[in-house]
Design an enzyme around this catalytic site. Sequence first.
Site, PDB file in Angstrom:
ATOM      1  N   ARG A  24       0.866  -1.151   0.003  1.00 20.07           N
ATOM      2  CA  ARG A  24       0.010   0.035   0.101  1.00 20.07           C
ATOM      3  C   ARG A  24       1.064   1.217  -0.047  1.00 20.07           C
ATOM      4  O   ARG A  24       1.965   1.269   0.889  1.00 20.07           O
ATOM      5  CB  ARG A  24      -0.945  -0.031   1.191  1.00 20.07           C
ATOM      6  CG  ARG A  24      -1.940  -1.150   1.149  1.00 20.07           C
ATOM      7  CD  ARG A  24      -3.125  -1.044   2.270  1.00 20.07           C
ATOM      8  NE  ARG A  24      -2.659  -0.205   3.486  1.00 20.07           N
ATOM      9  CZ  ARG A  24      -3.450   0.382   4.343  1.00 20.07           C
ATOM     10  NH1 ARG A  24      -4.970   0.449   4.048  1.00 20.07           N
ATOM     11  NH2 ARG A  24      -3.219   0.842   5.330  1.00 20.07           N
ATOM     12  N   THR A  28      -1.603   7.338  -0.193  1.00 16.60           N
ATOM     13  CA  THR A  28      -3.108   7.059  -0.629  1.00 16.60           C
ATOM     14  C   THR A  28      -3.338   5.768  -0.219  1.00 16.60           C
ATOM     15  O   THR A  28      -4.802   5.712  -0.684  1.00 16.60           O
ATOM     16  CB  THR A  28      -2.995   7.030  -2.254  1.00 16.60           C
ATOM     17  OG1 THR A  28      -2.085   5.757  -2.528  1.00 16.60           O
ATOM     18  CG2 THR A  28      -2.228   8.265  -2.928  1.00 16.60           C
ATOM     19  N   ASP A  30       0.318  -1.886  12.340  1.00 11.88           N
ATOM     20  CA  ASP A  30       0.881  -2.505  11.015  1.00 11.88           C
ATOM     21  C   ASP A  30       1.550  -3.976  11.389  1.00 11.88           C
ATOM     22  O   ASP A  30       2.419  -3.990  11.848  1.00 11.88           O
ATOM     23  CB  ASP A  30       2.263  -1.569  10.580  1.00 11.88           C
ATOM     24  CG  ASP A  30       2.424  -2.077   8.980  1.00 11.88           C
ATOM     25  OD1 ASP A  30       2.820  -3.277   8.910  1.00 11.88           O
ATOM     26  OD2 ASP A  30       2.602  -1.369   8.034  1.00 11.88           O
ATOM     27  N   ASP A  39       4.934  -4.882  10.063  1.00  9.55           N
ATOM     28  CA  ASP A  39       5.900  -4.332  10.937  1.00  9.55           C
ATOM     29  C   ASP A  39       6.265  -4.899  12.272  1.00  9.55           C
ATOM     30  O   ASP A  39       7.275  -5.120  12.515  1.00  9.55           O
ATOM     31  CB  ASP A  39       5.644  -2.722  11.176  1.00  9.55           C
ATOM     32  CG  ASP A  39       6.023  -1.828   9.810  1.00  9.55           C
ATOM     33  OD1 ASP A  39       6.614  -2.345   8.928  1.00  9.55           O
ATOM     34  OD2 ASP A  39       5.483  -0.803   9.795  1.00  9.55           O
TER      35      ASP A  39
HETATM   36  C1  PRP Z   1      -0.918  -4.797   4.729  1.00 12.59           C
HETATM   37  C2  PRP Z   1      -1.664  -5.992   4.685  1.00 12.59           C
HETATM   38  C3  PRP Z   1      -2.700  -6.225   3.585  1.00 12.59           C
HETATM   39  C4  PRP Z   1      -2.833  -4.800   3.260  1.00 12.59           C
HETATM   40  C5  PRP Z   1      -4.309  -4.599   3.599  1.00 12.59           C
HETATM   41  O1  PRP Z   1      -0.017  -5.018   3.823  1.00 12.59           O
HETATM   42  O2  PRP Z   1      -0.850  -6.974   5.196  1.00 12.59           O
HETATM   43  O3  PRP Z   1      -1.665  -6.673   2.566  1.00 12.59           O
HETATM   44  O4  PRP Z   1      -2.077  -3.834   4.183  1.00 12.59           O
HETATM   45  O5  PRP Z   1      -4.694  -3.251   3.417  1.00 12.59           O
HETATM   46  P1  PRP Z   1      -5.765  -3.026   2.328  1.00 12.59           P
HETATM   47  O6  PRP Z   1      -7.028  -3.882   2.554  1.00 12.59           O
HETATM   48  O7  PRP Z   1      -6.054  -1.488   2.355  1.00 12.59           O
HETATM   49  O8  PRP Z   1      -5.017  -3.287   0.885  1.00 12.59           O
HETATM   50  P2  PRP Z   1       1.093  -3.517   3.460  1.00 12.59           P
HETATM   51  O9  PRP Z   1       0.591  -2.981   2.264  1.00 12.59           O
HETATM   52  O10 PRP Z   1       1.356  -2.704   4.651  1.00 12.59           O
HETATM   53  O11 PRP Z   1       2.265  -4.326   3.125  1.00 12.59           O
HETATM   54  P3  PRP Z   1       3.224  -5.363   4.160  1.00 12.59           P
HETATM   55  O12 PRP Z   1       2.583  -6.665   4.257  1.00 12.59           O
HETATM   56  O13 PRP Z   1       4.397  -5.253   3.081  1.00 12.59           O
HETATM   57  O14 PRP Z   1       3.409  -4.721   5.208  1.00 12.59           O
HETATM   58  N1  URA Z   2      -2.483  -3.081   7.206  1.00  9.57           N
HETATM   59  C1  URA Z   2      -2.024  -3.221   8.184  1.00  9.57           C
HETATM   60  O1  URA Z   2      -0.840  -3.753   8.419  1.00  9.57           O
HETATM   61  N2  URA Z   2      -2.817  -2.583   9.484  1.00  9.57           N
HETATM   62  C2  URA Z   2      -3.949  -2.016   9.141  1.00  9.57           C
HETATM   63  O2  URA Z   2      -4.660  -1.629  10.038  1.00  9.57           O
HETATM   64  C3  URA Z   2      -4.476  -1.823   7.888  1.00  9.57           C
HETATM   65  C4  URA Z   2      -3.778  -2.233   6.878  1.00  9.57           C
END
Ligand code: PRP
Ligand code: URA
Length: 206
Positions: A102, A106, A198, A201
């Site tokens: 993400r 945005t 997150d 993280d």
């Molecule tokens: C997080 C999570 C999902 C996404 C959900 O990933 O693991 O994949 O956000 O959000 P959405 O429903 O609004 O798309 P992130 O993009 O933070 O990446 P990461 O897993 O690499 O931390």
């Molecule tokens: N991705 C995350 O890891 N946490 C949230 O709350 C939303 C998207």
Amino acid sequence: MSIELSSHPLVRHYITILRDSETPTEDFRRACTGITTVLMTEAAKQLDVDTVSVQTPLERTEGARITGDVVFVPILRAGLGMLDAAMAVVPGSSVGYIGLERDEATAEASCYYSKMPELGAAQIVYVIDPMLATGGSAIQSIEQIKKEGATRISMVSIIAAPEGIAALQEAHPDVSIMTGVIDRELDENKYIRPGLGDFGDRLFRT
Ligand code: PRP
Ligand code: URA
């Protein structure tokens, strides 16, 4: 499309550990494994079985074997935290990978990696990602998985926002969802509230 919310007490127990901002990384990882085991076991109730004959050391009897190939698709990165437990629930499964991230400003997800096994009508695909927030990552992943030929797809998440569920239902009405809990809402940064922050993280200490 169906949405199933687990009512298992272990799910509530593990979600509380995951939510707690004081939870150390090793306990966070253990809770992720524990909750995925329960959620995947519940999601796997929809699998079909064939009747087979099995020879015990004493006599022949009737047994059952899962029909169809099960494919897990973790959405990188955070979905990786659920993969080992999912594979332990369904040994012999295949794994496809899809990477989405993400945009921090945005909250729109974009795909940076995809590698799938053979996908078709015989495969039962479980997309695994702990957080279903806006639904953007899940929607795009499932578009890609359908393009590659899959027709039977389910989504397994740990925490889902009502907004993400609605968006996923609208985009892919044929995809069933299994989740541990439906939280209250998304905040202005598209984080799930109360949520757990997150997930990636916290899982990977970044
Ligand atoms: C997080 C999570 C999902 C996404 C959900 O990933 O693991 O994949 O956000 O959000 P959405 O429903 O609004 O798309 P992130 O993009 O933070 O990446 P990461 O897993 O690499 O931390
Ligand atoms: N991705 C995350 O890891 N946490 C949230 O709350 C939303 C998207």
